[in-house]
Design a protein around this motif. Structure first.
Motif, PDB file in Angstrom:
ATOM      1  N   GLY A   1      14.798 -25.099  22.172  1.00 31.65           N
ATOM      2  CA  GLY A   1      15.651 -25.783  22.045  1.00 31.65           C
ATOM      3  C   GLY A   1      15.901 -26.344  24.023  1.00 31.65           C
ATOM      4  O   GLY A   1      16.283 -28.244  24.350  1.00 31.65           O
ATOM      5  N   LEU A   2      15.113 -26.144  25.088  1.00 32.89           N
ATOM      6  CA  LEU A   2      14.858 -26.861  26.012  1.00 32.89           C
ATOM      7  C   LEU A   2      13.843 -27.007  26.113  1.00 32.89           C
ATOM      8  O   LEU A   2      12.610 -26.615  25.742  1.00 32.89           O
ATOM      9  N   VAL A   3      14.019 -29.195  26.782  1.00 34.09           N
ATOM     10  CA  VAL A   3      12.271 -29.043  26.759  1.00 34.09           C
ATOM     11  C   VAL A   3      11.303 -28.554  28.116  1.00 34.09           C
ATOM     12  O   VAL A   3       9.698 -28.725  27.304  1.00 34.09           O
ATOM     13  N   GLY A   4      12.052 -28.152  28.682  1.00 33.38           N
ATOM     14  CA  GLY A   4      11.550 -27.053  29.408  1.00 33.38           C
ATOM     15  C   GLY A   4      10.443 -26.133  29.232  1.00 33.38           C
ATOM     16  O   GLY A   4       9.335 -25.182  29.708  1.00 33.38           O
ATOM     17  N   THR A   5      10.756 -25.156  28.004  1.00 32.26           N
ATOM     18  CA  THR A   5      10.348 -24.237  26.785  1.00 32.26           C
ATOM     19  C   THR A   5       9.338 -24.562  26.277  1.00 32.26           C
ATOM     20  O   THR A   5       8.531 -24.293  26.028  1.00 32.26           O
ATOM     21  N   LEU A   6      10.129 -26.202  25.129  1.00 29.02           N
ATOM     22  CA  LEU A   6       9.247 -26.266  24.037  1.00 29.02           C
ATOM     23  C   LEU A   6       7.715 -26.766  25.041  1.00 29.02           C
ATOM     24  O   LEU A   6       6.734 -26.775  24.086  1.00 29.02           O
ATOM     25  N   ALA A   7       7.613 -27.524  26.098  1.00 31.08           N
ATOM     26  CA  ALA A   7       6.358 -27.319  26.661  1.00 31.08           C
ATOM     27  C   ALA A   7       5.636 -26.058  25.772  1.00 31.08           C
ATOM     28  O   ALA A   7       4.150 -26.200  26.475  1.00 31.08           O
TER      29      ALA A   7
END
Length: 358
Positions: A57-63
């Motif tokens: 749900g965080l774009v930094g993890t979605l990476a």
């Protein structure tokens, strides 16, 4: 070599046993169906298992999923990045050890946990240094400095390739925090990281070091009354349902550092390795741009949900900055330490970064 292979197998068996017997892992694992690849990974010649502690749900993890898809495309299906978020492979310290041994091949490690194997990574946890999206861009765009930073775990057999973010750190609290006096009444949950702990002690606050999974219950029961974290994380993980106030002190950026086992990377053919590394760089660069939009969006969502925002006065901010000098003095030797694999050998790396950003 035989001993190392044996140790890797032993570690995998121990971790596997723990996952099946631990009460933590007895809970149903989060579903990854939403992020299933649109390709069949069975034909991949190389597999890269990558861990992360947080939610996509965080774009930094979605990476992590975006890296998976980009690597697959650029290597023509020869490398499959099997991304495991939500701490599915264990806590960050455990996974760091697995990565060093080669039991997993990669990790999007939080900057606060990264210092366990790479003390130089503590640079980005220092208060009021890499503390804005603008400073983060300056830091990354100076390749000499940034590459030296990413080399922090080289002596541990681990290569840093790039970073993604999850916003600016501040205080989510159950009582309004308008000034330092208010902050001293709060029991702040902070990460289990030495730099953060020393910062809070120097500021004269009341820190409670606590694993992130313990936070929801502790917050509801009043064991803690505040969180040291980014607004984006607090909003996405619904911490504002209990903590209705947020003080924007922006003392550091929340970062994931994407690190990989050196030996595994070295075994890849040169062209495939180049495509892999380029994929990570390109995905991370795009992700960082999205992180700024993500933070602004979550600020508006939090305000709409009734969260009240505060900023400290200039004099209070100056006080925190002055009190932070002891943190710099304490960790400068670790941040400045050089290792055999360093190609850049600055006399004072911390001072060089300060000159760039302050």
């Amino acid at each position: 070599m035989k001993l190392r292979t044996f140790l890797v197998l032993l570690l995998v068996l121990i971790v596997g046993s723990f996952m099946f017997t631990s009460p933590v892992f007895a809970k149903k694992a989060p579903s990854l169906d939403k992020w299933k690849p649109d390709f069949d990974p069975k034909g991949a010649k190389y597999k890269c298992m990558v861990s992360n502690v947080s939610t996509p749900g965080l774009v930094g993890t979605l990476a992590g999923f975006e890296i998976r898809d980009e690597v697959w495309k650029r290597t023509n299906g020869q490398v499959y990045v099997d991304f495991k978020p939500y701490s599915m492979l264990g806590g960050e310290v455990e996974v760091l050890n697995m990565l060093q041994m080669g039991a997993v091949q990669g990790m999007g490690v939080s900057s606060v946990a990264s210092t366990n194997l790479g003390p130089r990574f503590g640079l980005v946890n220092l208060p009021f240094l890499v503390n804005s999206f603008e400073n983060l861009d300056k830091f990354i765009n100076n390749k000499k400095i940034f590459n030296h930073f990413l080399n922090a775990m080289d002596h541990q057999g681990i290569t840093g390739l790039d970073i993604t973010g999850y916003g600016n750190y501040g205080w989510a609290t159950t009582i309004p925090v308008r000034n330092i006096a208010d902050a001293k009444k709060v029991k702040f949950r902070i990460a289990e990281a030495a730099v953060n702990q020393l910062s809070y002690r120097n500021w004269g606050f009341n820190p409670v070091s606590m694993p992130w999974p313990d936070v929801p219950v502790a917050l509801k029961q009043g064991v803690i009354t505040g969180l040291d974290h980014t607004l984006t994380v607090c909003n996405v993980t619904k911490k504002f349902e209990v903590a209705k106030y947020f003080t924007q002190i922006n003392y550091a950026q929340g970062l994931f550092i994407w690190i990989f086992n050196k030996a595994w990377l070295a075994k890849l053919p040169a062209d495939i390795r180049g495509a892999f590394i380029a994929s990570v760089h390109d995905v991370c660069a795009k992700s960082r741009v999205k992180s700024l939009t993500e933070e602004n969006t979550n600020i508006e969502k939090a305000k709409a949900a009734g969260v009240e925002f505060f900023k400290l006065s200039d004099s209070d901010m100056a006080t925190l900055l002055e009190q932070s000098k002891g943190v710099y003095d304490k960790y400068a030797p670790e941040i400045n330490k050089l290792y055999p694999g360093d190609t850049y050998k600055p006399d004072n790396f911390l001072k060089e970064v300060q000159g760039l950003l302050q």
